[in-house]
Write a protein that holds these residues in place. Structure first.
Motif, PDB file in Angstrom:
ATOM      1  N   THR A 186      18.443 -24.684 -64.078  1.00 33.52           N
ATOM      2  CA  THR A 186      17.492 -25.570 -64.752  1.00 33.52           C
ATOM      3  C   THR A 186      17.460 -25.289 -66.257  1.00 33.52           C
ATOM      4  O   THR A 186      17.348 -26.210 -67.060  1.00 33.52           O
ATOM      5  N   ALA A 187      17.629 -24.012 -66.633  1.00 32.35           N
ATOM      6  CA  ALA A 187      17.658 -23.686 -68.067  1.00 32.35           C
ATOM      7  C   ALA A 187      18.875 -24.319 -68.751  1.00 32.35           C
ATOM      8  O   ALA A 187      18.827 -24.648 -69.939  1.00 32.35           O
ATOM      9  N   SER A 188      19.949 -24.526 -67.996  1.00 26.74           N
ATOM     10  CA  SER A 188      21.183 -25.062 -68.596  1.00 26.74           C
ATOM     11  C   SER A 188      21.044 -26.526 -69.026  1.00 26.74           C
ATOM     12  O   SER A 188      21.889 -27.036 -69.752  1.00 26.74           O
ATOM     13  N   LEU A 189      19.981 -27.167 -68.602  1.00 25.65           N
ATOM     14  CA  LEU A 189      19.744 -28.555 -69.034  1.00 25.65           C
ATOM     15  C   LEU A 189      19.694 -28.658 -70.555  1.00 25.65           C
ATOM     16  O   LEU A 189      20.013 -29.692 -71.137  1.00 25.65           O
ATOM     17  N   LYS A 190      19.308 -27.571 -71.213  1.00 22.26           N
ATOM     18  CA  LYS A 190      19.169 -27.601 -72.668  1.00 22.26           C
ATOM     19  C   LYS A 190      20.489 -27.899 -73.383  1.00 22.26           C
ATOM     20  O   LYS A 190      20.484 -28.399 -74.496  1.00 22.26           O
ATOM     21  N   ILE A 191      21.629 -27.627 -72.751  1.00 20.70           N
ATOM     22  CA  ILE A 191      22.896 -27.902 -73.436  1.00 20.70           C
ATOM     23  C   ILE A 191      23.127 -29.394 -73.644  1.00 20.70           C
ATOM     24  O   ILE A 191      23.909 -29.791 -74.478  1.00 20.70           O
ATOM     25  N   LEU A 192      22.422 -30.216 -72.881  1.00 14.98           N
ATOM     26  CA  LEU A 192      22.559 -31.665 -73.081  1.00 14.98           C
ATOM     27  C   LEU A 192      21.845 -32.123 -74.348  1.00 14.98           C
ATOM     28  O   LEU A 192      22.111 -33.209 -74.848  1.00 14.98           O
ATOM     29  N   ASN A 193      20.916 -31.302 -74.836  1.00 13.05           N
ATOM     30  CA  ASN A 193      20.141 -31.673 -76.010  1.00 13.05           C
ATOM     31  C   ASN A 193      19.417 -32.993 -75.839  1.00 13.05           C
ATOM     32  O   ASN A 193      19.248 -33.751 -76.793  1.00 13.05           O
ATOM     33  N   THR A 194      19.011 -33.258 -74.599  1.00 12.98           N
ATOM     34  CA  THR A 194      18.393 -34.555 -74.360  1.00 12.98           C
ATOM     35  C   THR A 194      16.875 -34.434 -74.365  1.00 12.98           C
ATOM     36  O   THR A 194      16.318 -33.480 -73.843  1.00 12.98           O
ATOM     37  N   LYS A 195      16.248 -35.406 -74.984  1.00 10.59           N
ATOM     38  CA  LYS A 195      14.795 -35.453 -74.952  1.00 10.59           C
ATOM     39  C   LYS A 195      14.366 -36.510 -73.938  1.00 10.59           C
ATOM     40  O   LYS A 195      13.192 -36.765 -73.739  1.00 10.59           O
ATOM     41  N   ASP A 196      15.371 -37.115 -73.295  1.00  2.45           N
ATOM     42  CA  ASP A 196      15.072 -38.171 -72.330  1.00  2.45           C
ATOM     43  C   ASP A 196      14.331 -37.609 -71.133  1.00  2.45           C
ATOM     44  O   ASP A 196      14.485 -36.458 -70.779  1.00  2.45           O
ATOM     45  N   GLN A 197      13.562 -38.476 -70.518  1.00  2.00           N
ATOM     46  CA  GLN A 197      12.881 -38.114 -69.287  1.00  2.00           C
ATOM     47  C   GLN A 197      13.923 -37.873 -68.190  1.00  2.00           C
ATOM     48  O   GLN A 197      14.953 -38.555 -68.151  1.00  2.00           O
ATOM     49  N   ILE A 198      13.644 -36.917 -67.353  1.00  2.00           N
ATOM     50  CA  ILE A 198      14.481 -36.723 -66.175  1.00  2.00           C
ATOM     51  C   ILE A 198      14.184 -37.890 -65.225  1.00  2.00           C
ATOM     52  O   ILE A 198      13.020 -38.181 -64.959  1.00  2.00           O
ATOM     53  N   PRO A 199      15.227 -38.570 -64.732  1.00  2.00           N
ATOM     54  CA  PRO A 199      14.963 -39.697 -63.830  1.00  2.00           C
ATOM     55  C   PRO A 199      14.162 -39.267 -62.595  1.00  2.00           C
ATOM     56  O   PRO A 199      14.246 -38.113 -62.172  1.00  2.00           O
TER      57      PRO A 199
END
Ligand code: ADP
Ligand code: MG
Length: 370
Positions: free
Chosen positions: A329-342
């Motif tokens: 879950t921490a690895s999500l940060k590499i996407l640099n996305t501020k978008d909502q998780i679907p």
């Protein structure tokens, strides 16, 4: 026996009372990295406050030996205060008599107790310690699903001494995870990466008959390679697990990487062909369980595989998806996305507890709520 959920009772009977709320604060600094795990606590706290209930937060961090101040929960007080929107009073000692007075006479509504693991009774699941904790409140709510695989006083023994309930986050975790055990739609794919196959073999075994494909990467894939007699150089793998994975080795359900990124004599990521192949399989799934990043994503050079899997997972809006594991879950940060998780993607805060739950095990913290 079913779990007692706080959402299902009329809280009026606890108006003006004090709730002991067990939460998961076992986040490694910097906290920002995994702030979603702390944010996840907030709904239950607000729910209690709205019903005019005082809240005493119970938590732990790390594996401190007594007095090890680096593990103090003190820094969490301002963070929680900011997230909840009310002041949080930090209590730095375990002098239970004076804590009781402090809670009783304070005008504050939310309190945070020091790291419970500073007291050895916590990990010993001591009944005496549980009773002392219980004396601080009128009822107990467990919202720390991530700690429910630990037989500790504040999640297990404590329910012998107070009325007890599962919190809103706890309920959300159980209900989401149950879906993957009880009614997964096919095709059902499981992605297993990360460090050790020994941590994940229980999940692989328990989901083996339910799922159609297991996409392996990282340490788990390396251990499969080694079991097949392929060279893995100095890559992470577990030699002593080779015999345990033998029954799965030649199954068509196992999908191993077809190419890798190699550096320093180690396999450190899946290669581009594998990323493409995995993404294609992910796009066809109706149910996905993902635990374990497929590469050493902390280093940019080896983060491409993890990025590709995130992209594929977030693109599949038709599947029910759970992503879990602290590093995953921490690895999500590499996407640099501020978008909502679907909405179809559930990010579990469960970590090791999630792995045990998806292995079909009985967890002491869950059993204690029944
Ligand atoms: P989680 O915490 O999500 O359950 P793990 O703890 O099993 O996941 O594994 C996460 C770690 O595995 C990450 O730090 C990641 O860098 C590492 N990792 C993944 N693939 C590799 C690899 N091929 N070589 C070295 N480390 C890897
Ligand atoms: Mg980890």
């Amino acid at each position: 026996m079913p779990i007692n959920y706080i959402s299902q009772i009329n809280l009026k009977k606890f108006r003006g009372k004090t709730c002991l709320l067990r939460v998961d604060l076992n986040v490694t600094p910097p906290v920002e990295k995994e702030v979603f795990r702390i944010e996840a606590i907030v709904p239950t706290v607000k729910f209690l406050l709205k019903n005019r209930i005082k809240v005493v937060l119970l938590g732990h961090n790390g594996r401190p030996v007594s007095g090890d101040k680096v593990y103090s929960l003190k820094p969490f007080a301002p963070i929680l205060s900011g997230l909840i929107g009310v002041p949080v009073d930090f209590i730095s000692h375990f002098d239970f008599l004076s804590i009781r007075q402090e809670i009783r006479f304070s005008s504050k509504k939310v309190f945070l107790l020091e790291n419970l693991r500073y007291e050895k009774g916590e990990t010993e699941n001591s009944d005496a310690f549980a009773r002392k904790l219980a004396g601080l409140g009128d009822f107990f709510v467990n919202d720390a699903f991530a700690v429910s695989h630990r037989k500790n006083a504040s999640v297990a023994a404590i329910t012998k001494h107070l009325p007890f309930y599962a919190g809103l986050l706890f309920e959300k975790e159980i209900k989401n995870l149950d879906f993957f055990l009880k009614k997964p739609k096919k095709p059902f794919m499981v992605i297993i990466g990360g460090a050790k196959i020994s941590d994940k073999l229980g999940v692989l075994k328990f989901l083996w008959r339910r799922a159609g494909k297991f996409l392996l990467a990282g340490g788990p894939a390396n251990t499969f390679f080694a079991a097949k007699g392929l060279p893995v150089g100095e890559s992470i793998f577990e030699k002593n697990m080779v015999k345990n994975i033998k029954p799965f080795l030649n199954s068509v359900k196992i999908v191993l990487p077809v190419d890798s990124v190699v550096s320093r004599k180690k396999i450190l990521d899946i290669g581009p062909k594998t990323a493409e192949q995995f993404a294609k399989i992910i796009s066809k799934a109706k149910t996905i369980v993902w635990n374990g990043p497929p590469g050493l994503f902390e280093e940019k050079e080896f983060a491409h595989g993890t990025e590709a899997i995130w992209t594929a997972v977030l693109k599949n809006r038709r599947a029910r998806i759970v992503v879990g594991g602290g590093d995953t879950t921490a690895s999500l940060k590499i996407l640099n996305t501020k978008d909502q998780i679907p909405k179809n993607v559930f990010l579990s805060t469960g970590g090791g507890a999630m792995l045990e739950y998806l292995s079909g095990k009985k967890l002491p913290g869950i059993e204690a709520l029944k």
